[in-house]
Design a protein around this motif. Structure first.
Motif, PDB file in Angstrom:
ATOM      1  N   GLU A   1      36.789  53.060   7.551  1.00 12.19           N
ATOM      2  CA  GLU A   1      37.858  53.112   8.527  1.00 12.19           C
ATOM      3  C   GLU A   1      38.164  51.788   9.223  1.00 12.19           C
ATOM      4  O   GLU A   1      39.207  51.187   8.999  1.00 12.19           O
ATOM      5  CB  GLU A   1      37.499  54.145   9.607  1.00 12.19           C
ATOM      6  CG  GLU A   1      37.648  55.560   9.150  1.00 12.19           C
ATOM      7  CD  GLU A   1      39.089  55.894   8.837  1.00 12.19           C
ATOM      8  OE1 GLU A   1      39.980  55.365   9.531  1.00 12.19           O
ATOM      9  OE2 GLU A   1      39.314  56.668   7.900  1.00 12.19           O
ATOM     10  N   CYS A   2      37.234  51.385  10.067  1.00 13.00           N
ATOM     11  CA  CYS A   2      37.495  50.237  10.921  1.00 13.00           C
ATOM     12  C   CYS A   2      37.125  48.984  10.160  1.00 13.00           C
ATOM     13  O   CYS A   2      35.979  48.825   9.750  1.00 13.00           O
ATOM     14  CB  CYS A   2      36.678  50.327  12.194  1.00 13.00           C
ATOM     15  SG  CYS A   2      36.733  51.954  12.928  1.00 13.00           S
ATOM     16  N   LYS A   3      38.087  48.116   9.974  1.00 16.09           N
ATOM     17  CA  LYS A   3      37.834  46.948   9.151  1.00 16.09           C
ATOM     18  C   LYS A   3      36.854  45.994   9.820  1.00 16.09           C
ATOM     19  O   LYS A   3      36.029  45.373   9.161  1.00 16.09           O
ATOM     20  CB  LYS A   3      39.157  46.244   8.859  1.00 16.09           C
ATOM     21  CG  LYS A   3      40.077  47.131   8.036  1.00 16.09           C
ATOM     22  CD  LYS A   3      41.342  46.395   7.643  1.00 16.09           C
ATOM     23  CE  LYS A   3      42.269  47.328   6.901  1.00 16.09           C
ATOM     24  NZ  LYS A   3      43.443  47.679   7.716  1.00 16.09           N
ATOM     25  N   THR A   4      36.979  45.881  11.120  1.00 14.29           N
ATOM     26  CA  THR A   4      36.113  44.954  11.839  1.00 14.29           C
ATOM     27  C   THR A   4      35.283  45.729  12.863  1.00 14.29           C
ATOM     28  O   THR A   4      35.823  46.576  13.567  1.00 14.29           O
ATOM     29  CB  THR A   4      36.962  43.913  12.601  1.00 14.29           C
ATOM     30  OG1 THR A   4      37.936  43.390  11.714  1.00 14.29           O
ATOM     31  CG2 THR A   4      36.097  42.797  13.151  1.00 14.29           C
ATOM     32  N   ILE A   5      33.997  45.440  12.898  1.00 11.10           N
ATOM     33  CA  ILE A   5      33.170  46.068  13.928  1.00 11.10           C
ATOM     34  C   ILE A   5      32.468  44.972  14.722  1.00 11.10           C
ATOM     35  O   ILE A   5      31.941  44.017  14.163  1.00 11.10           O
ATOM     36  CB  ILE A   5      32.152  47.049  13.316  1.00 11.10           C
ATOM     37  CG1 ILE A   5      32.899  48.302  12.832  1.00 11.10           C
ATOM     38  CG2 ILE A   5      31.071  47.422  14.328  1.00 11.10           C
ATOM     39  CD1 ILE A   5      32.029  49.449  12.432  1.00 11.10           C
ATOM     40  N   ILE A   6      32.531  45.087  16.036  1.00 13.47           N
ATOM     41  CA  ILE A   6      31.873  44.115  16.909  1.00 13.47           C
ATOM     42  C   ILE A   6      30.867  44.890  17.748  1.00 13.47           C
ATOM     43  O   ILE A   6      31.238  45.877  18.401  1.00 13.47           O
ATOM     44  CB  ILE A   6      32.903  43.426  17.827  1.00 13.47           C
ATOM     45  CG1 ILE A   6      33.973  42.727  16.984  1.00 13.47           C
ATOM     46  CG2 ILE A   6      32.215  42.434  18.752  1.00 13.47           C
ATOM     47  CD1 ILE A   6      35.162  42.252  17.780  1.00 13.47           C
ATOM     48  N   ILE A   7      29.610  44.488  17.710  1.00 11.06           N
ATOM     49  CA  ILE A   7      28.652  45.165  18.580  1.00 11.06           C
ATOM     50  C   ILE A   7      27.980  44.164  19.518  1.00 11.06           C
ATOM     51  O   ILE A   7      27.664  43.044  19.145  1.00 11.06           O
ATOM     52  CB  ILE A   7      27.566  45.965  17.822  1.00 11.06           C
ATOM     53  CG1 ILE A   7      26.764  45.079  16.882  1.00 11.06           C
ATOM     54  CG2 ILE A   7      28.156  47.131  17.067  1.00 11.06           C
ATOM     55  CD1 ILE A   7      25.550  45.800  16.310  1.00 11.06           C
ATOM     56  N   VAL A   8      27.807  44.621  20.754  1.00 12.66           N
ATOM     57  CA  VAL A   8      27.011  43.871  21.722  1.00 12.66           C
ATOM     58  C   VAL A   8      25.658  44.547  21.722  1.00 12.66           C
ATOM     59  O   VAL A   8      25.589  45.774  21.776  1.00 12.66           O
ATOM     60  CB  VAL A   8      27.635  43.967  23.124  1.00 12.66           C
ATOM     61  CG1 VAL A   8      26.691  43.403  24.160  1.00 12.66           C
ATOM     62  CG2 VAL A   8      28.962  43.242  23.159  1.00 12.66           C
ATOM     63  N   SER A   9      24.599  43.773  21.616  1.00 16.87           N
ATOM     64  CA  SER A   9      23.302  44.428  21.507  1.00 16.87           C
ATOM     65  C   SER A   9      22.185  43.608  22.114  1.00 16.87           C
ATOM     66  O   SER A   9      22.251  42.385  22.192  1.00 16.87           O
ATOM     67  CB  SER A   9      22.982  44.704  20.049  1.00 16.87           C
ATOM     68  OG  SER A   9      21.790  45.432  19.960  1.00 16.87           O
ATOM     69  N   HIS A  10      21.152  44.343  22.554  1.00 21.44           N
ATOM     70  CA  HIS A  10      19.933  43.673  22.993  1.00 21.44           C
ATOM     71  C   HIS A  10      18.858  43.835  21.926  1.00 21.44           C
ATOM     72  O   HIS A  10      17.771  43.308  22.055  1.00 21.44           O
ATOM     73  CB  HIS A  10      19.435  44.297  24.303  1.00 21.44           C
ATOM     74  CG  HIS A  10      20.109  43.715  25.494  1.00 21.44           C
ATOM     75  ND1 HIS A  10      20.791  44.460  26.406  1.00 21.44           N
ATOM     76  CD2 HIS A  10      20.228  42.443  25.899  1.00 21.44           C
ATOM     77  CE1 HIS A  10      21.294  43.680  27.327  1.00 21.44           C
ATOM     78  NE2 HIS A  10      20.966  42.443  27.051  1.00 21.44           N
ATOM     79  N   ASP A  11      19.175  44.607  20.903  1.00 21.44           N
ATOM     80  CA  ASP A  11      18.196  44.905  19.878  1.00 21.44           C
ATOM     81  C   ASP A  11      18.383  43.940  18.707  1.00 21.44           C
ATOM     82  O   ASP A  11      19.304  44.068  17.912  1.00 21.44           O
ATOM     83  CB  ASP A  11      18.383  46.358  19.426  1.00 21.44           C
ATOM     84  CG  ASP A  11      17.247  46.815  18.541  1.00 21.44           C
ATOM     85  OD1 ASP A  11      16.665  45.950  17.838  1.00 21.44           O
ATOM     86  OD2 ASP A  11      16.933  48.015  18.560  1.00 21.44           O
ATOM     87  N   MET A  12      17.498  42.945  18.647  1.00 20.25           N
ATOM     88  CA  MET A  12      17.673  41.879  17.659  1.00 20.25           C
ATOM     89  C   MET A  12      17.502  42.386  16.223  1.00 20.25           C
ATOM     90  O   MET A  12      18.144  41.888  15.309  1.00 20.25           O
ATOM     91  CB  MET A  12      16.678  40.737  17.915  1.00 20.25           C
ATOM     92  CG  MET A  12      16.855  40.111  19.277  1.00 20.25           C
ATOM     93  SD  MET A  12      18.527  39.536  19.544  1.00 20.25           S
ATOM     94  CE  MET A  12      18.758  39.965  21.240  1.00 20.25           C
ATOM     95  N   ASP A  13      16.633  43.383  16.057  1.00 20.31           N
ATOM     96  CA  ASP A  13      16.431  43.944  14.716  1.00 20.31           C
ATOM     97  C   ASP A  13      17.737  44.529  14.200  1.00 20.31           C
ATOM     98  O   ASP A  13      18.128  44.313  13.053  1.00 20.31           O
ATOM     99  CB  ASP A  13      15.376  45.054  14.748  1.00 20.31           C
ATOM    100  CG  ASP A  13      14.005  44.494  15.075  1.00 20.31           C
ATOM    101  OD1 ASP A  13      13.736  43.357  14.672  1.00 20.31           O
ATOM    102  OD2 ASP A  13      13.235  45.194  15.754  1.00 20.31           O
ATOM    103  N   GLU A  14      18.373  45.250  15.098  1.00 21.18           N
ATOM    104  CA  GLU A  14      19.633  45.881  14.745  1.00 21.18           C
ATOM    105  C   GLU A  14      20.671  44.835  14.336  1.00 21.18           C
ATOM    106  O   GLU A  14      21.393  45.004  13.359  1.00 21.18           O
ATOM    107  CB  GLU A  14      20.069  46.615  16.006  1.00 21.18           C
ATOM    108  CG  GLU A  14      21.174  47.566  15.893  1.00 21.18           C
ATOM    109  CD  GLU A  14      21.543  47.996  17.306  1.00 21.18           C
ATOM    110  OE1 GLU A  14      20.649  48.464  18.035  1.00 21.18           O
ATOM    111  OE2 GLU A  14      22.702  47.807  17.690  1.00 21.18           O
ATOM    112  N   VAL A  15      20.718  43.751  15.102  1.00 21.18           N
ATOM    113  CA  VAL A  15      21.697  42.703  14.826  1.00 21.18           C
ATOM    114  C   VAL A  15      21.381  42.017  13.494  1.00 21.18           C
ATOM    115  O   VAL A  15      22.253  41.839  12.643  1.00 21.18           O
ATOM    116  CB  VAL A  15      21.711  41.665  15.974  1.00 21.18           C
ATOM    117  CG1 VAL A  15      22.534  40.447  15.593  1.00 21.18           C
ATOM    118  CG2 VAL A  15      22.251  42.295  17.238  1.00 21.18           C
TER     119      VAL A  15
END
Lengths: 288, 267
Positions: free
Chosen positions: A200-214
């Motif tokens: 669906e969404c072509k671009t996803i931007i996440i703000v995170s404190h979880d470095m593993d996730e990033v």
């Protein structure tokens, strides 16, 4: 849609003695198709920046273009265009389940749809809502008529995300999407985001404190510190300097530590900080 | 923006008035209000104004911020003034200025308006120099005697301080919810009154749900620490009357005496 920001500046409580500089000459480009991560210590300007993207926070100084929409401080404000922009740039806030308010899941998910497409027919609306629910992994047959307040935390969050993606945004921005979820819930939510990214969404931007996730999910990462972007690149680049990451009061991802420890012990080991690549490289070594 | 919302108008500094016991300030405010009401002529009001100005001078608060408090009730003052001006009951021997307006009516309207302004300015000196927390402490301590007739004084004070504590938290949450609903296309500033009121539902419901959630959590946290109300509780900051309070009390007594004498035309 591509996002281009040039020399964005933002000051809270301007011209008072409580003024705080939240953004300081922020320039960056987010390409269509990116799974973009934004990391940084609390108060580094991450949240202020992402709220610029759909004009929840107006640009004070600098240039910001989101696709064809010009949000620069000098650009003319057009309410209609703004509404269209907000339907194209979905924003999922921290703990989005706290914004649910309707008595059924269906009505809550439909809120955004009705706001953006008031002229849509009942069938169109119903179709969009059911599809959004299916996308977040909730069976509309089972959940549509239930009260959102009787669901579990993880399910509520899914409903809230459905309420944002129901308008089919091309860019989805999520502020701490997995905060407060249990490990299983986290994994499932990240899987969901990947699915959305593909479908669906072509671009996803996440703000995170979880470095593993990033490290595991993003193809590009920007590090904010005191309103400035101090590092930007692939997770591998960004996490290459453990000392600097520590200085920025951030953590290394687990895979980053692992790679570092292996290198320190004489293994020539170079991988892009994802689990998948790590196993691949490990297998290569095994094979010799 | 809601983010800028600060509760109360406490002006942080140290001064003679700031250091007074909150109970003294509360009682003296009541005395001052009594004096303003007892004053039967402009001399009495002038004495009260003088008292107020001296209090402001000793509080190190800029006079301007005391005057600002009047701004919020300016409409009420104006309303009272006009009402008195036009509906003054005319008596025999009153001099008419024009139409229904008499000289006596004008004087009475001015008198009431001045009284109102003096009252508000006096109360604002209290809120400018006392933090909400110590104000609550003061009220609790003053109401203590009522606990002998089983009135839950401590609980009342606790409710007040919890309410004060959560105002900024809820303001922040409101701000966040507004942004979230705006991002979903919520429109809160167009349409007629009914449309706007209806548009508030997506904000108010999450806010209420959040408030209940917080109340629950706070209740559990208090239970977990065996909070049991007023019995055997000690205070970190003990209220204590000092020499300062005596001076302020004498000063206020002088005001009341002065006003009564002025009323009787003794001075």
């Amino acid at each position: 849609m591509q996002i281009v920001a040039e020399k964005l500046n933002f000051v809270y409580n301007k011209k008072t003695k409580f003024s705080v500089k939240a953004l300081d000459e922020v320039s960056l480009t987010i390409e269509e198709g990116d799974f973009f991560g934004i990391i940084g210590h609390t108060g580094s300007g991450k949240s202020t920046f992402i709220q610029h993207l759909n004009a929840l926070v107006p640009v004070q100084e600098g240039i910001l273009k989101v696709g064809e929409y010009d949000l620069s401080s000098t650009a003319k404000k057009d309410k209609k265009a703004l509404k269209k922009l907000r339907s194209k740039v979905g924003m999922v806030f921290q703990y989005p389940e706290y914004q649910l308010f309707e008595d059924t899941v269906f009505k809550d998910v439909a809120f955004g749809y009705s706001n953006f497409f008031p002229e849509a027919t009942k069938e169109e609306k119903s179709k969009a809502v059911c599809e959004a629910l299916r996308l977040v992994g909730l069976d509309p047959e089972e959940y549509a008529e239930r009260s959102p307040f009787e669901l579990s935390g993880g399910q509520k969050r899914r409903v809230a995300i459905a309420g944002v993606i129901v308008t089919r945004p091309e860019i989805l921005v999520l502020d701490e999407p997995v905060a407060g979820l249990d490990p299983k819930g986290k994994r499932e939510l990240m899987k969901l985001l990947h699915l959305l990214h593909e479908k669906e969404c072509k671009t996803i931007i996440i703000v995170s404190h979880d470095m593993d996730e990033v490290a595991e999910n993003c193809n590009k990462v920007a590090v904010f510190s005191e309103g400035k972007i101090v590092r930007m690149g692939t997770p591998k680049d960004v996490f290459s300097d453990a000392e600097e990451i520590k200085r920025l009061r951030l953590d290394m991802p687990l895979t980053g530590y692992l790679g570092q420890t292996l290198r320190e012990n004489g293994f020539s080991f170079d991988f892009d900080l994802t689990e998948e690549d790590f196993i691949k490289k490990l297998q290569e070594i095994k094979r010799g | 923006m809601l983010r800028d919302l600060t509760f109360g108008q406490y002006y942080p500094t140290t001064s003679f008035v700031h250091k007074l016991d909150p109970r003294t300030k509360l009682l003296l405010l009541i005395a001052y209000i009594t004096a303003v009401f007892v004053a039967g002529n402009f001399y009495g009001l002038a004495a009260s104004l003088l008292f107020l100005l001296i209090a402001v001078a000793f509080s190190a608060v800029p006079l301007w911020s005391v005057l600002k408090s009047v701004k919020s009730i300016l409409f009420l003052v104006l309303f009272t003034f006009l009402l008195n001006l036009f509906f003054y009951a005319k008596k025999e021997g009153d001099t008419t200025l024009f139409w229904v307006i008499t000289k006596e009516g004008l004087i009475s309207a001015l008198f009431l308006a001045s009284r109102l302004i003096l009252l508000v300015m006096g109360s604002s000196v209290l809120t400018l120099t006392t933090t909400p927390v110590s104000l609550t402490d003061g009220i609790e301590s003053l109401l203590k005697p009522l606990s002998y007739i089983k009135f839950p004084v401590h609980e009342l004070a606790l409710i007040m301080s919890i309410a004060l504590r959560f105002i900024p938290t809820l303001a922040e949450e409101t701000d966040r919810i507004i942004r979230a609903q705006k991002a979903r296309g919520g429109d809160f500033d167009s349409g007629n009154v009914f449309k706007r009121l209806k548009a508030l539902i997506p904000i108010l419901i999450p806010l209420l749900v959040g408030a209940f959630r917080r109340a629950d959590e706070l209740g559990n946290a208090m239970d977990a620490r065996c909070y049991s109300g007023s019995k055997n509780r000690t205070k970190y900051k003990k209220l204590k009357f000092t020499f300062r309070d005596l001076i302020a009390a004498l000063f206020t007594a002088a005001l009341i005496a002065g006003v009564i004498l002025l009323n009787n035309g003794a001075i």
